[in-house]
Design an enzyme around this catalytic site. Structure first.
Site, PDB file in Angstrom:
ATOM      1  N   HIS A   1      11.463 -22.780 -10.197  1.00  0.00           N
ATOM      2  CA  HIS A   1      11.562 -21.837  -9.007  1.00  0.00           C
ATOM      3  C   HIS A   1      10.382 -21.834  -8.005  1.00  0.00           C
ATOM      4  O   HIS A   1       9.359 -22.487  -8.441  1.00  0.00           O
ATOM      5  CB  HIS A   1      11.762 -20.453  -9.363  1.00  0.00           C
ATOM      6  CG  HIS A   1      10.509 -19.997 -10.295  1.00  0.00           C
ATOM      7  ND1 HIS A   1       9.234 -19.503  -9.529  1.00  0.00           N
ATOM      8  CD2 HIS A   1      10.160 -19.835 -11.411  1.00  0.00           C
ATOM      9  CE1 HIS A   1       8.411 -19.182 -10.505  1.00  0.00           C
ATOM     10  NE2 HIS A   1       8.933 -19.118 -11.722  1.00  0.00           N
TER      11      HIS A   1
ATOM     12  N   GLU B   1      12.252 -16.947 -18.213  1.00  0.00           N
ATOM     13  CA  GLU B   1      10.664 -17.530 -18.765  1.00  0.00           C
ATOM     14  C   GLU B   1      10.730 -16.835 -20.008  1.00  0.00           C
ATOM     15  O   GLU B   1      11.309 -16.005 -20.501  1.00  0.00           O
ATOM     16  CB  GLU B   1       9.912 -17.052 -17.734  1.00  0.00           C
ATOM     17  CG  GLU B   1       8.490 -17.252 -17.835  1.00  0.00           C
ATOM     18  CD  GLU B   1       8.404 -18.997 -18.056  1.00  0.00           C
ATOM     19  OE1 GLU B   1       8.654 -19.553 -19.170  1.00  0.00           O
ATOM     20  OE2 GLU B   1       7.715 -19.745 -17.328  1.00  0.00           O
TER      21      GLU B   1
END
Length: 231
Positions: A9, A87
């Site tokens: 990202h 994550e």
């Protein structure tokens, strides 16, 4: 065969100030948005058409995907969130400074438990279980659960894409998760560290097996940056 473009990202507020983001979330900064616009334009310049898109369910990956699809002329394709490719969760350390966790707490835990590591980066299993042990909130995942959900998530995405006849797919995930996945998919390879925001890790999937290509590729962003500079 499915070609996979696995993207970290764009740069966020917490990335910028050195905080462990994990399952907490902050939006992309202006510079982070710019970087992903460059990435999208790089994909467009190379003529890459995606059949399907996937990301974690974190705001920063969703925001990143929006910029990628809009700037690469890939809007309107099937897009799915999968929380398994989030994550790592740092539990009670989510939002804390990276240095406090990785340079302070974890080395002390390694010493106390007898897991002495002179390497700059201890194995993921050791780090994950140490975080799990010191997490006072009870949110962090032990290695078995963490590694299982990451591998299952990416494998199921690849299998679904293959079943749908997809040739090219784009996935937006997270730095530590991508590094862990690469190592799990091919244990003989070095575990990637320090992947740049907006970098692309190339993979292919065929007959139930992942093949790893270039890791942390920044060439698409560089192409997009050059494109913007000419405007």
């Amino acid at each position: 065969m499915v070609n996979i473009y696995l993207v970290r990202h764009g740069k966020t507020m917490f990335n910028t100030i050195g905080r462990a983001q994990g399952w907490s979330d902050t939006p992309l900064t202006a510079a982070g948005e710019q970087g992903i616009i460059e990435l999208g334009l790089g994909f467009k310049e190379k003529g890459i058409k995606f059949d399907r898109a996937y990301s974690s369910d974190s705001g920063r990956t969703i925001q990143t995907m929006g910029f990628i699809l809009a700037n690469s002329d890939n809007e309107g394709i099937p897009y799915t969130y999968d929380k398994r490719i989030r994550e790592w969760c740092f539990g009670s350390f989510d939002g804390g400074y990276d240095g406090e966790l990785f340079d302070g707490v974890l080395p002390r835990i390694f010493t106390e438990t007898g897991n002495h590591h002179t390497d700059e980066f201890p194995p993921d299993e050791v780090i994950a279980n140490a975080i799990f042990e010191v997490d006072t909130a009870g949110w962090a995942e032990p290695w078995e659960k963490l590694s299982g959900r990451i591998m299952d998530g990416f494998t199921d995405i690849a299998k679904e894409s293959e079943a749908k006849g997809a040739k090219n797919i784009v996935i937006v995930s997270h730095g530590m998760t991508i590094g862990t996945f690469v190592k799990l998919a091919h244990p003989e390879l070095p575990r990637p560290h320090g992947l740049d925001n907006g970098s692309v890790t190339h993979l292919s999937f065929e007959d139930g097996k992942f093949t790893i290509g270039k890791v942390g590729d920044m060439s698409y962003r560089e192409i997009g940056s050059e494109k913007l500079a000419k405007k």
